[in-house]
Design a protein around this motif. Structure first.
Motif, PDB file in Angstrom:
ATOM      1  N   ARG A  36       2.188  -8.547   0.236  1.00  0.00           N
ATOM      2  CA  ARG A  36       2.242  -7.199  -0.351  1.00  0.00           C
ATOM      3  C   ARG A  36       0.965  -6.442  -0.021  1.00  0.00           C
ATOM      4  O   ARG A  36      -0.071  -7.009   0.300  1.00  0.00           O
ATOM      5  CB  ARG A  36       2.490  -7.262  -1.854  1.00  0.00           C
ATOM      6  CG  ARG A  36       1.450  -7.731  -2.876  1.00  0.00           C
ATOM      7  CD  ARG A  36       0.325  -8.505  -2.469  1.00  0.00           C
ATOM      8  NE  ARG A  36      -0.510  -8.962  -3.558  1.00  0.00           N
ATOM      9  CZ  ARG A  36      -1.769  -8.537  -3.792  1.00  0.00           C
ATOM     10  NH1 ARG A  36      -2.327  -7.645  -3.005  1.00  0.00           N
ATOM     11  NH2 ARG A  36      -2.453  -9.039  -4.786  1.00  0.00           N
ATOM     12  N   ALA A  94      -1.189  -3.581  -2.120  1.00  0.00           N
ATOM     13  CA  ALA A  94      -1.187  -3.130  -3.521  1.00  0.00           C
ATOM     14  C   ALA A  94      -2.329  -2.146  -3.802  1.00  0.00           C
ATOM     15  O   ALA A  94      -3.224  -2.437  -4.579  1.00  0.00           O
ATOM     16  CB  ALA A  94      -1.292  -4.352  -4.438  1.00  0.00           C
ATOM     17  N   SER A 118      -4.519   1.040  -5.214  1.00  0.00           N
ATOM     18  CA  SER A 118      -4.607   1.838  -6.441  1.00  0.00           C
ATOM     19  C   SER A 118      -4.733   3.292  -6.009  1.00  0.00           C
ATOM     20  O   SER A 118      -5.609   3.610  -5.197  1.00  0.00           O
ATOM     21  CB  SER A 118      -5.849   1.437  -7.242  1.00  0.00           C
ATOM     22  OG  SER A 118      -5.785   0.068  -7.546  1.00  0.00           O
ATOM     23  N   GLU A 130      -0.764   0.189  -7.822  1.00  0.00           N
ATOM     24  CA  GLU A 130      -1.459  -0.311  -9.014  1.00  0.00           C
ATOM     25  C   GLU A 130      -2.113   0.882  -9.718  1.00  0.00           C
ATOM     26  O   GLU A 130      -3.289   1.182  -9.531  1.00  0.00           O
ATOM     27  CB  GLU A 130      -2.455  -1.396  -8.604  1.00  0.00           C
ATOM     28  CG  GLU A 130      -1.737  -2.555  -7.910  1.00  0.00           C
ATOM     29  CD  GLU A 130      -2.463  -3.886  -7.958  1.00  0.00           C
ATOM     30  OE1 GLU A 130      -3.703  -3.899  -7.948  1.00  0.00           O
ATOM     31  OE2 GLU A 130      -1.760  -4.923  -8.013  1.00  0.00           O
ATOM     32  N   TYR A 159      -6.162  -4.773 -14.397  1.00  0.00           N
ATOM     33  CA  TYR A 159      -5.819  -5.177 -13.026  1.00  0.00           C
ATOM     34  C   TYR A 159      -5.514  -6.671 -12.963  1.00  0.00           C
ATOM     35  O   TYR A 159      -4.501  -7.084 -12.393  1.00  0.00           O
ATOM     36  CB  TYR A 159      -6.986  -4.815 -12.085  1.00  0.00           C
ATOM     37  CG  TYR A 159      -7.008  -5.620 -10.811  1.00  0.00           C
ATOM     38  CD1 TYR A 159      -5.964  -5.531  -9.878  1.00  0.00           C
ATOM     39  CD2 TYR A 159      -8.058  -6.500 -10.535  1.00  0.00           C
ATOM     40  CE1 TYR A 159      -5.974  -6.289  -8.719  1.00  0.00           C
ATOM     41  CE2 TYR A 159      -8.072  -7.257  -9.375  1.00  0.00           C
ATOM     42  CZ  TYR A 159      -7.028  -7.152  -8.471  1.00  0.00           C
ATOM     43  OH  TYR A 159      -7.034  -7.915  -7.331  1.00  0.00           O
ATOM     44  N   VAL A 181      -1.853  -7.825 -11.784  1.00  0.00           N
ATOM     45  CA  VAL A 181      -1.722  -8.337 -10.415  1.00  0.00           C
ATOM     46  C   VAL A 181      -1.067  -9.722 -10.419  1.00  0.00           C
ATOM     47  O   VAL A 181      -0.207 -10.007  -9.578  1.00  0.00           O
ATOM     48  CB  VAL A 181      -3.093  -8.313  -9.687  1.00  0.00           C
ATOM     49  CG1 VAL A 181      -3.967  -9.489 -10.059  1.00  0.00           C
ATOM     50  CG2 VAL A 181      -2.920  -8.285  -8.182  1.00  0.00           C
ATOM     51  N   ARG A 206      -5.504  -9.893   1.362  1.00  0.00           N
ATOM     52  CA  ARG A 206      -6.271  -8.732   0.888  1.00  0.00           C
ATOM     53  C   ARG A 206      -7.718  -8.906   1.312  1.00  0.00           C
ATOM     54  O   ARG A 206      -8.110  -9.952   1.837  1.00  0.00           O
ATOM     55  CB  ARG A 206      -6.140  -8.606  -0.640  1.00  0.00           C
ATOM     56  CG  ARG A 206      -6.680  -9.801  -1.375  1.00  0.00           C
ATOM     57  CD  ARG A 206      -6.437  -9.707  -2.883  1.00  0.00           C
ATOM     58  NE  ARG A 206      -6.908 -10.904  -3.557  1.00  0.00           N
ATOM     59  CZ  ARG A 206      -6.643 -11.206  -4.822  1.00  0.00           C
ATOM     60  NH1 ARG A 206      -5.901 -10.388  -5.560  1.00  0.00           N
ATOM     61  NH2 ARG A 206      -7.123 -12.310  -5.354  1.00  0.00           N
ATOM     62  N   LEU A 218     -12.169  -9.034  -2.927  1.00  0.00           N
ATOM     63  CA  LEU A 218     -11.408  -9.524  -4.091  1.00  0.00           C
ATOM     64  C   LEU A 218     -11.368 -11.049  -4.169  1.00  0.00           C
ATOM     65  O   LEU A 218     -10.694 -11.612  -5.034  1.00  0.00           O
ATOM     66  CB  LEU A 218      -9.986  -8.947  -4.063  1.00  0.00           C
ATOM     67  CG  LEU A 218      -9.961  -7.441  -4.348  1.00  0.00           C
ATOM     68  CD1 LEU A 218      -8.601  -6.842  -4.020  1.00  0.00           C
ATOM     69  CD2 LEU A 218     -10.326  -7.156  -5.800  1.00  0.00           C
TER      70      LEU A 218
HETATM   71  N1  GLU Z   1      -5.254  -2.509  -6.353  1.00  0.00           N
HETATM   72  C1  GLU Z   1      -6.373  -3.190  -5.781  1.00  0.00           C
HETATM   73  C2  GLU Z   1      -7.239  -2.238  -5.003  1.00  0.00           C
HETATM   74  O1  GLU Z   1      -6.765  -1.187  -4.594  1.00  0.00           O
HETATM   75  C3  GLU Z   1      -5.984  -4.299  -4.820  1.00  0.00           C
HETATM   76  C4  GLU Z   1      -5.274  -5.403  -5.516  1.00  0.00           C
HETATM   77  C5  GLU Z   1      -5.036  -6.660  -4.709  1.00  0.00           C
HETATM   78  O2  GLU Z   1      -4.825  -6.599  -3.484  1.00  0.00           O
HETATM   79  O3  GLU Z   1      -5.030  -7.708  -5.334  1.00  0.00           O
HETATM   80  O4  GLU Z   1      -8.389  -2.532  -4.805  1.00  0.00           O
END
Ligand code: GLU
Length: 273
Positions: A6, A8, A10, A38, A184, A188, A202, A206
């Motif tokens: 995925r 994701a 924000s 998100e 978050y 998540v 990702r 993170l």
């Molecule tokens: N929503 C998060 C961001 O934009 C990323 C979340 C993820 O990939 O776990 O930083």
């Protein structure tokens, strides 16, 4: 094995080249590629940015499969996950202001300041009194108790192998607050499981948060996907690309006549990597 990944983002700003790299990494690895917005933090997210993300991904030619998961439309599901944690005796209300917390000691990379645990020690009576007086509060995870309940934890990071998850240094993370009814971290892990994500691909910013995610997966009895944190793109000065760097947004590149093919070719050839 069927690989489901995925992207994701924000919707707090326009997508930049770093986001495109992340989305491309996830898309090219996947049999099924999901898109998730998100957008729980209403103080930072804007519908206009959500629309722009969709438009920019379409322009780039990174097509997703199925429906877009929009988190703000599913608050009751995150509420139910919070209730499960509350049922395990792992949540407590915290009445501290952000300024008080900011004075706490420094955080591990990628985490918010480690909370000293002040409100964990409040009596039930003191909690009830503050709540009935209408004081705003956040819900925090009692990290020490959570770690005790979860036992040993690990996750598989593709480039590194098995890694022991150690969430304790994050302290009592916030899982809900007034303006962000689910954090978050909570959303998540909920959505990765719901969307059947087998591989979380990702950025490496993170990586540390994964320790908390693996803990929450254990507590909520959700599967832990395989993780692959990729390196971050940097500008000519070696700085991480960020939303503030207007020049690197996909919109500005598009306005300057850059072709999506040229962007993807850079990724394929590892030039921008
Ligand atoms: N929503 C998060 C961001 O934009 C990323 C979340 C993820 O990939 O776990 O930083």
């Amino acid at each position: 094995m069927n690989i489901t990944t995925r992207f994701a983002p924000s919707p707090t700003g326009y997508l930049h080249l770093g986001h495109a790299f992340s989305a491309w990494n996830a898309r090219t690895r996947a049999d099924v590629f999901q898109l998730r917005l998100e957008d729980i933090d209403s103080t930072r997210c804007r519908p206009a940015f959500a629309a722009a993300i969709i438009e920019d991904l379409r322009w780039l030619g990174l097509a997703w499969d199925g429906e877009i998961r929009v988190q703000s439309a599913h608050l009751s599901e995150y509420q139910a996950a919070l209730e499960r944690l509350r049922g395990r005796g792992l949540l407590y209300p915290c009445f501290c202001s952000r300024a008080e917390i900011a004075r706490a000691q420094a955080a591990p990379h990628g985490a918010e300041a480690v909370y000293p645990g002040t409100c964990r020690h409040l009596s039930e009576a003191a909690r009830a009194e503050r709540m009935s007086a209408g004081a705003a509060y956040a819900l925090r995870l009692d990290m020490a108790a959570a770690v005790r309940q979860a036992g040993e934890l690990r996750f598989f990071e593709e480039s590194k192998g098995w890694i022991e998850a150690r969430p304790l240094p994050f302290g009592d993370v916030v899982l809900a607050r007034k303006d962000t009814p689910a954090s978050y971290h909570l959303c998540v892990v909920h959505d990765d499981a719901l969307q059947g994500i087998s591989h979380v691909i990702r950025g490496e910013d993170l990586f540390e948060a994964t320790h908390v995610h693996v803990l929450l997966q254990a507590l909520l009895e959700l599967p832990t996907p395989v993780y692959a944190h990729h390196r971050l793109l940097r500008d000519a000065q070696g700085r991480r690309l960020a939303k503030r760097d207007f020049a690197a947004t996909l919109r500005s590149m598009r306005a300057a006549g850059v072709q999506p093919r040229a962007i993807l070719r850079q990724f394929e050839e590892g030039i921008a990597a």
